[in-house]
Design a protein around this motif. Sequence first.
Motif, short mmCIF file in Angstrom:
data_model
loop_
_atom_site.label_atom_id
_atom_site.label_comp_id
_atom_site.label_asym_id
_atom_site.label_seq_id
_atom_site.Cartn_x
_atom_site.Cartn_y
_atom_site.Cartn_z
N THR A 17 0.84 -1.21 0.00
CA THR A 17 0.00 0.00 0.00
C THR A 17 0.87 1.25 0.00
O THR A 17 0.66 2.18 -0.77
CB THR A 17 -0.91 -0.01 1.26
N LYS A 59 5.46 -20.36 2.63
CA LYS A 59 6.92 -20.45 2.88
C LYS A 59 7.65 -19.44 2.01
O LYS A 59 7.12 -18.99 0.99
CB LYS A 59 7.44 -21.84 2.49
N ARG A 122 -8.41 -8.55 2.02
CA ARG A 122 -7.69 -7.76 1.00
C ARG A 122 -8.14 -8.15 -0.40
O ARG A 122 -8.47 -9.30 -0.67
CB ARG A 122 -6.19 -8.02 1.14
N PHE A 132 -6.43 -3.09 -2.17
CA PHE A 132 -7.64 -2.58 -1.52
C PHE A 132 -7.98 -3.45 -0.31
O PHE A 132 -7.39 -4.52 -0.11
CB PHE A 132 -8.82 -2.61 -2.51
N ARG A 166 2.60 -17.67 7.21
CA ARG A 166 3.43 -16.55 6.74
C ARG A 166 3.92 -15.72 7.92
O ARG A 166 5.06 -15.25 7.93
CB ARG A 166 2.64 -15.68 5.76
P1 AP5 Z 1 -0.66 -4.56 1.99
O1 AP5 Z 1 -0.17 -3.18 1.68
O2 AP5 Z 1 -1.07 -5.43 0.88
O3 AP5 Z 1 0.38 -5.31 2.98
P2 AP5 Z 1 1.77 -5.98 2.67
O4 AP5 Z 1 2.68 -5.64 3.79
O5 AP5 Z 1 2.22 -5.66 1.29
O6 AP5 Z 1 1.36 -7.49 2.82
P3 AP5 Z 1 1.73 -8.75 1.92
O7 AP5 Z 1 0.76 -9.83 2.28
O8 AP5 Z 1 1.83 -8.38 0.49
O9 AP5 Z 1 3.12 -9.12 2.49
P4 AP5 Z 1 3.85 -10.44 2.32
O10 AP5 Z 1 5.19 -10.05 2.75
O11 AP5 Z 1 3.24 -11.58 3.04
O12 AP5 Z 1 3.62 -10.81 0.77
P5 AP5 Z 1 4.56 -10.75 -0.51
O13 AP5 Z 1 3.72 -10.50 -1.68
O14 AP5 Z 1 5.74 -9.90 -0.27
O15 AP5 Z 1 -1.88 -4.37 3.01
C1 AP5 Z 1 -2.61 -5.49 3.49
C2 AP5 Z 1 -4.09 -5.15 3.61
O16 AP5 Z 1 -4.26 -4.19 4.64
C3 AP5 Z 1 -4.70 -4.50 2.34
O17 AP5 Z 1 -6.00 -4.97 2.18
C4 AP5 Z 1 -4.68 -2.99 2.65
O18 AP5 Z 1 -5.70 -2.29 1.97
C5 AP5 Z 1 -4.87 -2.98 4.16
N1 AP5 Z 1 -4.20 -1.88 4.82
C6 AP5 Z 1 -2.99 -1.33 4.51
N2 AP5 Z 1 -2.68 -0.34 5.38
C7 AP5 Z 1 -3.71 -0.29 6.28
C8 AP5 Z 1 -3.98 0.53 7.41
N3 AP5 Z 1 -3.14 1.48 7.82
N4 AP5 Z 1 -5.13 0.29 8.08
C9 AP5 Z 1 -6.01 -0.66 7.67
N5 AP5 Z 1 -5.81 -1.46 6.61
C10 AP5 Z 1 -4.67 -1.27 5.91
O19 AP5 Z 1 5.09 -12.26 -0.57
C11 AP5 Z 1 4.22 -13.33 -0.86
C12 AP5 Z 1 4.98 -14.62 -0.98
O20 AP5 Z 1 5.94 -14.52 -2.04
C13 AP5 Z 1 5.83 -15.02 0.25
O21 AP5 Z 1 5.07 -15.73 1.19
C14 AP5 Z 1 6.92 -15.87 -0.40
O22 AP5 Z 1 6.45 -17.16 -0.71
C15 AP5 Z 1 7.17 -15.15 -1.71
N6 AP5 Z 1 8.21 -14.11 -1.60
C16 AP5 Z 1 8.07 -12.78 -1.83
N7 AP5 Z 1 9.23 -12.14 -1.66
C17 AP5 Z 1 10.14 -13.09 -1.32
C18 AP5 Z 1 11.51 -13.04 -1.00
N8 AP5 Z 1 12.21 -11.89 -1.00
N9 AP5 Z 1 12.13 -14.21 -0.69
C19 AP5 Z 1 11.47 -15.38 -0.70
N10 AP5 Z 1 10.16 -15.48 -0.98
C20 AP5 Z 1 9.49 -14.34 -1.29
#
Ligand code: AP5
Length: 210
Positions: A17, A59, A122, A132, A166
Motif C-alpha cells: 500500500t 513459505k 484484502r 484494496f 506466513r
Molecule cells: P498490503 O499493503 O497489501 O500489505 P503488505 O505488507 O504488502 O502485505 P503482503 O501480504 O503483500 O506481504 P507479504 O510479505 O506476506 O507478501 P509478498 O507479496 O511480499 O496491506 C494489506 C491489507 O491491509 C490490504 O487490504 C490494505 O488495503 C490494508 N491496509 C494497509 N494499510 C492499512 C492501514 N493502515 N489500516 C487498515 N488497513 C490497511 O510475498 C508473498 C509470498 O511470495 C511469500 O510468502 C513468499 O512465498 C514469496 N516471496 C516474496 N518475496 C520473497 C523473498 N524476498 N524471498 C522469498 N520469498 C518471497
Amino acid sequence: MDLKIVILGPPGSGKGTQTERLCAELGFTKISTGDLLREAVRAGTPLGIKAKGFMDAGKLTPNDLVMELIREKLKNIKGGVILDGFPRNLEQAEMLDKITKVDMAIDLVVNEDKLVKRLTMRRICKDCNSVFHLEFNPPKAAGKCDKCGGELYQRSDDTEKTVRERLRVYKESTLPLTEYYAKKGILKRIEGEGDISEIYRRIVKAINAK
Ligand code: AP5
Ligand code: MG
C-alpha cells in the motif's frame, strides 16, 4: 530521489500500500518480489512453476530464484528504488549488499492481531497490483480497481491458515533483519497502525530527514 529503500514489516503491515503511493507521488521505482513472483506464476514461467508451491504454503521461495529476479531488475533501474518484500532473510540481505548500497530500511510496525483481518479481506488488481481492503480501503465500485478499472481478486495465500504460517515464517526469518539494519544505523521504525495517509506522511518525513 536516488535513495535505495528496503521496506520491512510482517505480512499485511502495508508494504505494498505504502510503496504504491511512494512510487506514484515521489517517483520511486517499485521492486516487489511478491508481485514479480505472482506474475511469474500467472505466466507459467519455469520460475513461476517452481515458486507456486512455496507461496501457496506460506513459505519463502528459495533464495536463488528470488535473487535471479532481483539482479535482473536492479540492473535496469536508474534513480530511487523501493524494495517491497525483499530482502526476507539474512542471506538475501547480504547478497543485496554485494549488488547495491541500501540507504534506508523502513520497518512498518503493526500488532499481530490486526494482520489477519487486513489480509483475509484484502483485494488486489489483476492488472496493476493496486491494493484494496473490503472494509478499510474499499474500491469505489465493487470488484473493480479505482486506478485502472481492472478486475480485483483475492490472493491464494490470503486464507487464515496460510496467513498464520506466513506470520510464523516472518518472525523466524525476516524479523532478525531489523537488527541487521539497526546495526548499520539505517533502520527507521514507523508505526504502521492508523490512517493509511497518516502512515504515508510518517514515511515521507523519515525519507526527507535522510
Ligand atoms: P498490503 O499493503 O497489501 O500489505 P503488505 O505488507 O504488502 O502485505 P503482503 O501480504 O503483500 O506481504 P507479504 O510479505 O506476506 O507478501 P509478498 O507479496 O511480499 O496491506 C494489506 C491489507 O491491509 C490490504 O487490504 C490494505 O488495503 C490494508 N491496509 C494497509 N494499510 C492499512 C492501514 N493502515 N489500516 C487498515 N488497513 C490497511 O510475498 C508473498 C509470498 O511470495 C511469500 O510468502 C513468499 O512465498 C514469496 N516471496 C516474496 N518475496 C520473497 C523473498 N524476498 N524471498 C522469498 N520469498 C518471497
Ligand atoms: Mg505486499
